[in-house]
Write an enzyme that holds these catalytic residues in place. Structure first.
Site, PDB file in Angstrom:
ATOM      1  N   HIS A 210     -26.240 -53.403  52.143  1.00  0.00           N
ATOM      2  CA  HIS A 210     -26.013 -54.840  52.405  1.00  0.00           C
ATOM      3  C   HIS A 210     -26.480 -55.722  51.225  1.00  0.00           C
ATOM      4  O   HIS A 210     -26.150 -56.987  51.258  1.00  0.00           O
ATOM      5  CB  HIS A 210     -26.741 -55.066  53.603  1.00  0.00           C
ATOM      6  CG  HIS A 210     -28.395 -54.891  53.263  1.00  0.00           C
ATOM      7  ND1 HIS A 210     -29.045 -53.908  53.096  1.00  0.00           N
ATOM      8  CD2 HIS A 210     -29.257 -56.188  52.808  1.00  0.00           C
ATOM      9  CE1 HIS A 210     -30.257 -54.254  52.952  1.00  0.00           C
ATOM     10  NE2 HIS A 210     -30.199 -55.452  52.625  1.00  0.00           N
TER      11      HIS A 210
HETATM   12  C1  UD1 Z   1     -31.917 -60.522  54.227  1.00  0.00           C
HETATM   13  C2  UD1 Z   1     -33.042 -60.367  53.193  1.00  0.00           C
HETATM   14  C3  UD1 Z   1     -32.955 -58.999  52.815  1.00  0.00           C
HETATM   15  C4  UD1 Z   1     -33.064 -57.892  53.766  1.00  0.00           C
HETATM   16  C5  UD1 Z   1     -31.747 -58.204  54.570  1.00  0.00           C
HETATM   17  C6  UD1 Z   1     -31.852 -57.352  55.761  1.00  0.00           C
HETATM   18  C7  UD1 Z   1     -33.564 -62.419  51.990  1.00  0.00           C
HETATM   19  C8  UD1 Z   1     -33.614 -63.088  50.736  1.00  0.00           C
HETATM   20  N1  UD1 Z   1     -32.857 -61.444  52.182  1.00  0.00           N
HETATM   21  O1  UD1 Z   1     -30.603 -60.560  53.713  1.00  0.00           O
HETATM   22  O2  UD1 Z   1     -34.091 -58.851  51.678  1.00  0.00           O
HETATM   23  O3  UD1 Z   1     -32.958 -56.519  53.070  1.00  0.00           O
HETATM   24  O4  UD1 Z   1     -32.046 -59.453  55.392  1.00  0.00           O
HETATM   25  O5  UD1 Z   1     -30.669 -57.272  56.478  1.00  0.00           O
HETATM   26  O6  UD1 Z   1     -34.346 -62.817  52.852  1.00  0.00           O
HETATM   27  N2  UD1 Z   1     -25.592 -62.880  59.144  1.00  0.00           N
HETATM   28  C9  UD1 Z   1     -25.193 -62.570  60.414  1.00  0.00           C
HETATM   29  N3  UD1 Z   1     -26.028 -62.360  61.327  1.00  0.00           N
HETATM   30  C10 UD1 Z   1     -27.312 -62.298  61.313  1.00  0.00           C
HETATM   31  C11 UD1 Z   1     -27.911 -62.550  60.161  1.00  0.00           C
HETATM   32  C12 UD1 Z   1     -26.921 -62.948  59.191  1.00  0.00           C
HETATM   33  O7  UD1 Z   1     -24.008 -62.512  60.613  1.00  0.00           O
HETATM   34  O8  UD1 Z   1     -27.985 -62.342  62.261  1.00  0.00           O
HETATM   35  C13 UD1 Z   1     -24.687 -63.050  58.337  1.00  0.00           C
HETATM   36  C14 UD1 Z   1     -24.611 -64.444  57.862  1.00  0.00           C
HETATM   37  O9  UD1 Z   1     -23.252 -64.719  57.493  1.00  0.00           O
HETATM   38  C15 UD1 Z   1     -25.485 -64.567  56.505  1.00  0.00           C
HETATM   39  C16 UD1 Z   1     -25.340 -63.314  56.030  1.00  0.00           C
HETATM   40  O10 UD1 Z   1     -25.408 -62.413  57.040  1.00  0.00           O
HETATM   41  O11 UD1 Z   1     -25.115 -65.690  55.774  1.00  0.00           O
HETATM   42  C17 UD1 Z   1     -26.575 -62.914  55.224  1.00  0.00           C
HETATM   43  O12 UD1 Z   1     -27.792 -63.145  55.908  1.00  0.00           O
HETATM   44  P1  UD1 Z   1     -29.307 -63.585  55.212  1.00  0.00           P
HETATM   45  O13 UD1 Z   1     -30.455 -63.568  56.187  1.00  0.00           O
HETATM   46  O14 UD1 Z   1     -28.933 -64.646  54.349  1.00  0.00           O
HETATM   47  O15 UD1 Z   1     -29.635 -62.335  54.241  1.00  0.00           O
HETATM   48  P2  UD1 Z   1     -29.399 -60.798  54.474  1.00  0.00           P
HETATM   49  O16 UD1 Z   1     -28.458 -60.199  53.338  1.00  0.00           O
HETATM   50  O17 UD1 Z   1     -29.416 -60.371  55.788  1.00  0.00           O
END
Ligand code: UD1
Length: 364
Positions: A210
């Protein structure tokens, strides 16, 4: 002692669970869970609380997704309001996600003590958002709870006072052993959505991926997918797909072989049920590099570096890089390794949370 235990994203939930359980065994601690809402989908959040037997969070900040600045700012604003209303003695943050960074800054500016669990890890790769989060959080923390010797060395080199650095082991491994115990107790009676799939294959690999560096760039994702498609001909791959990765597979038009079996994000116990018996785990996660090490399962890390070098040293983890050829070479090397020859790092014994709370109670 009145403490806030902060979690925001999926990899935080398994780290707060054992600390919360341990706090519940002690009558001198009031521990409240603050969920920032960085992750919010049922599968990425509530499913974990249920699976890890965590209660509903005491406070939910509803931060949601956005750019790093937007997300961090929203968490900071809501957390500041909460801390001003209900001043805790201590804020405990775990890991390296944006919630870790946001809440530690807020607490410190309100003169509340900050304890960082999983302090001192460094990839020395400033293009990783987590590396920035780790460095900033450690620059203002009062207590450093460290999982491996390299963390102690990094903090000492950065000039942190030795009496605030505590090598306690790993809370995530406390949780892993606890969950493994639950799984073994229920053996045979627990039916998962993937139980049939697991029975069908005598040998399989387990994949998670991811990281923005791997999936946001089409070129990099296609390169990794090229290697995965070849590996899948040798060993079918179970692949629970993170929301970010799902979106990018669609946007980039990434082709994955039918032998890569795509699944929704899985709860902790179901994921453990699959990977603990995998021939190999392929991942870009930090946590899985460590969990596979604790259970002596082969791990191939789809990254150029790791902030968890102990996992390489004890033999379970191999850094594969992100080029097709380097991944295929690492796969061959990894599959030849005998898991019986791996060793488990010191203090990864299921007692880290107890050590942390002993130190906090004694010093506050
Ligand atoms: C975050 C952490 C990363 C961790 C990962 C585990 C930071 C900088 N990154 O990255 O270290 O390894 O979590 O998952 O904090 N989204 C959904 N549903 C959700 C959450 C997110 O659809 O419940 C989608 C959204 O489009 C969002 C994208 O995933 O923009 C990324 O989510 P985000 O929390 O920004 O970062 P992760 O890539 O999950």
């Amino acid at each position: 002692m009145n403490m806030f235990l902060v979690a925001g994203a999926r990899p935080n939930f398994m780290k707060i669970a054992p600390i919360y359980r341990e706090a519940g065994r002690r009558d001198n601690i009031s521990c409240r869970i603050v969920h920032t809402g960085q992750h919010y989908d049922y599968e990425m959040s509530q499913a974990f609380f249920k699976d890890l037997a965590l209660p509903e969070p005491d406070y939910f900040l509803n931060a949601g997704s956005g750019t790093h600045a937007m997300q961090t700012a929203r968490i900071m604003t809501s957390f500041e309001e909460l801390c001003q209303k209900d001043l805790p003695d201590l804020v405990v943050v775990v890991g390296d996600v944006n919630s870790t960074l946001a809440c530690s800054i807020v607490a410190k500016k309100l003169l509340i003590r900050v304890a960082h669990v999983e302090a001192g890890l460094r990839s020395f790769d400033m293009s990783m958002p987590e590396e920035i989060n780790r460095i900033v959080t450690d620059s203002i923390s009062d207590y450093f709870f460290v999982t491996e010797q390299s963390g102690v060395e990094n903090l000492v080199k950065e000039g942190k006072p030795g009496d605030r650095i505590h090598f306690v082991g790993h809370v995530m491994i406390d949780n892993l052993f606890h969950q493994l115990g639950e799984l073994e107790r229920g053996d045979g009676s627990i039916e998962f959505s993937t139980s049939r799939l697991k029975e069908k294959y005598s040998e399989y690999a387990f994949l998670t991926m991811h990281r923005p560096a791997n999936v946001d760039s089409k070129e990099c994702f296609a390169e990794i997918a090229g290697a995965l498609n070849i590996i899948a001909q040798d060993c079918p791959i179970f692949f629970p797909v993170h929301p970010r990765t799902r979106k990018m597979i669609g946007e980039h038009g990434i082709e994955l072989s039918d032998n890569i079996i795509q699944l929704p994000p899985l709860p902790f116990s179901e994921s453990l049920y699959l990977w603990k018996d995998a021939a190999i785990v392929l991942t870009d996660s930090g946590g899985l590099q460590e969990e596979t090490t604790a259970l002596k399962v082969r791990c191939l890390t789809l990254r150029e570096n790791t902030e968890r070098p102990i996992t390489l040293r004890v033999g379970s983890n191999v850094l594969a890089g992100t080029r097709k050829e380097s991944i295929l070479n690492a796969y061959e090397k990894c599959m030849k390794a005998d898991p019986g020859s791996f060793s488990v790092p010191p203090k990864w014994d299921g007692k880290a949370s107890a050590r942390i709370l002993d130190i906090l109670v004694n010093s506050l």
